[in-house]
Design a protein around this motif. Structure first.
Motif, PDB file in Angstrom:
ATOM      1  N   ALA A   1       0.833  -1.204   0.000  1.00  0.00           N
ATOM      2  CA  ALA A   1       0.000   0.000   0.000  1.00  0.00           C
ATOM      3  C   ALA A   1       0.870   1.258   0.000  1.00  0.00           C
ATOM      4  CB  ALA A   1      -0.921  -0.005   1.216  1.00  0.00           C
TER       5      ALA A   1
ATOM      6  N   ARG B   1       2.465   1.648  -3.458  1.00  0.00           N
ATOM      7  CA  ARG B   1       1.489   2.123  -4.440  1.00  0.00           C
ATOM      8  C   ARG B   1       1.200   3.608  -4.233  1.00  0.00           C
ATOM      9  NH1 ARG B   1      -0.032   2.073  -9.468  1.00  0.00           N
ATOM     10  NH2 ARG B   1      -2.279   2.332  -9.781  1.00  0.00           N
ATOM     11  N   TYR B   2       1.116   4.008  -2.995  1.00  0.00           N
ATOM     12  CA  TYR B   2       0.850   5.414  -2.661  1.00  0.00           C
ATOM     13  C   TYR B   2       1.941   6.316  -3.224  1.00  0.00           C
ATOM     14  CZ  TYR B   2       0.361   9.578   0.313  1.00  0.00           C
ATOM     15  OH  TYR B   2       0.235  10.868   0.778  1.00  0.00           O
TER      16      TYR B   2
ATOM     17  N   ASN C   1       2.319  10.574  -4.727  1.00  0.00           N
ATOM     18  CA  ASN C   1       1.991  11.212  -3.457  1.00  0.00           C
ATOM     19  C   ASN C   1       3.237  11.371  -2.586  1.00  0.00           C
ATOM     20  OD1 ASN C   1      -1.003  11.311  -3.740  1.00  0.00           O
ATOM     21  ND2 ASN C   1      -0.751   9.081  -3.816  1.00  0.00           N
TER      22      ASN C   1
ATOM     23  N   ALA D   1       0.915  11.665   5.774  1.00  0.00           N
ATOM     24  CA  ALA D   1       1.200  10.284   5.363  1.00  0.00           C
ATOM     25  C   ALA D   1       2.012   9.556   6.427  1.00  0.00           C
ATOM     26  CB  ALA D   1       1.943  10.282   4.029  1.00  0.00           C
TER      27      ALA D   1
END
Length: 213
Positions: free
Chosen positions: A4, A7-8, A13, A19
């Motif tokens: 995850a 992918r972020y 991002n 985050a």
């Protein structure tokens, strides 16, 4: 969680304070080097992380970023409280500087410092770091890494701490680490036995030649 995070980041991002708070201490150790390097130091001012359980590489990278993030805070103990979670990546020279700031480091933080950094400290510098917590060092004197640190210090300097540390180097002596010798040669045992058998005769020949000359 690792997938995850990857992918972020791949979606463009940033690993900003929001985050990092979402990742938290639980998953911060999953960040790879590229992801760690992408963190802006300023983000650590707002994020709450503790990389003490992470790899040494992660600790080293995050310490340098935290140092930049909090460099504007020159008041102690405020700076120390901010940098404390990241001290596992601190180099020796930074710890030496902290030893002059009366930070009263607790023993659990001290024994989790980077090994090479800890080993570079003198007894006086350790006293400066631990402050009122110095007596706790004696409770660790037979456990790693304190035991190894004691073994490379002069006993006379350890005695000046007045907490009963023993095992340091005596004046005029050097503590040596016994080397691990390589396995015996793979030469045939017969050849080795023959060489040992001929050795006395060879020595006798050399001796006789010396006398005759």
């Amino acid at each position: 969680a690792s997938a995850a995070i990857k992918r972020y980041v791949e979606l463009g991002n940033a690993l900003n304070a929001t985050a990092l708070d979402a990742i938290g201490t639980r998953y911060v150790c999953l960040l790879n080097r590229t992801e760690l390097e992408a963190i802006e130091p300023s983000s650590l001012r707002l994020a709450s992380l503790n990389p003490s359980s992470c790899s040494q590489l992660t600790k080293d990278i995050l310490y340098e970023k935290a140092k930049k993030a909090f460099s504007g805070q020159h008041v102690f103990p405020a700076y120390y409280e901010l940098i404390l979670p990241y001290l596992g990546g601190a180099p020796g020279e930074d710890l030496k500087a902290l030893s002059r700031a009366n930070v009263n480091m607790n023993i659990s933080t001290f024994v989790s410092l980077r090994r090479d950094s800890l080993m570079s400290l003198t007894p006086a510098e350790v006293q400066g770091l631990l402050g009122i917590n110095l007596p706790d060092l004696a409770k660790w004197q037979y456990r790693s890494p304190v035991r190894e640190w004691i073994q490379v210090q002069k006993q006379s300097q350890l005695d000046q701490l007045h907490i009963g540390l023993t095992g340091g180097t005596q004046e005029g002596y050097i503590n040596l680490i016994t080397p691990k010798f390589p396995a015996p040669s793979s030469a045939p045992l017969g050849a080795v036995a023959m060489a040992l058998h001929l050795l006395p005769a060879l020595l006798l020949t050399v001796l006789m030649m010396s006398v005759l000359s």
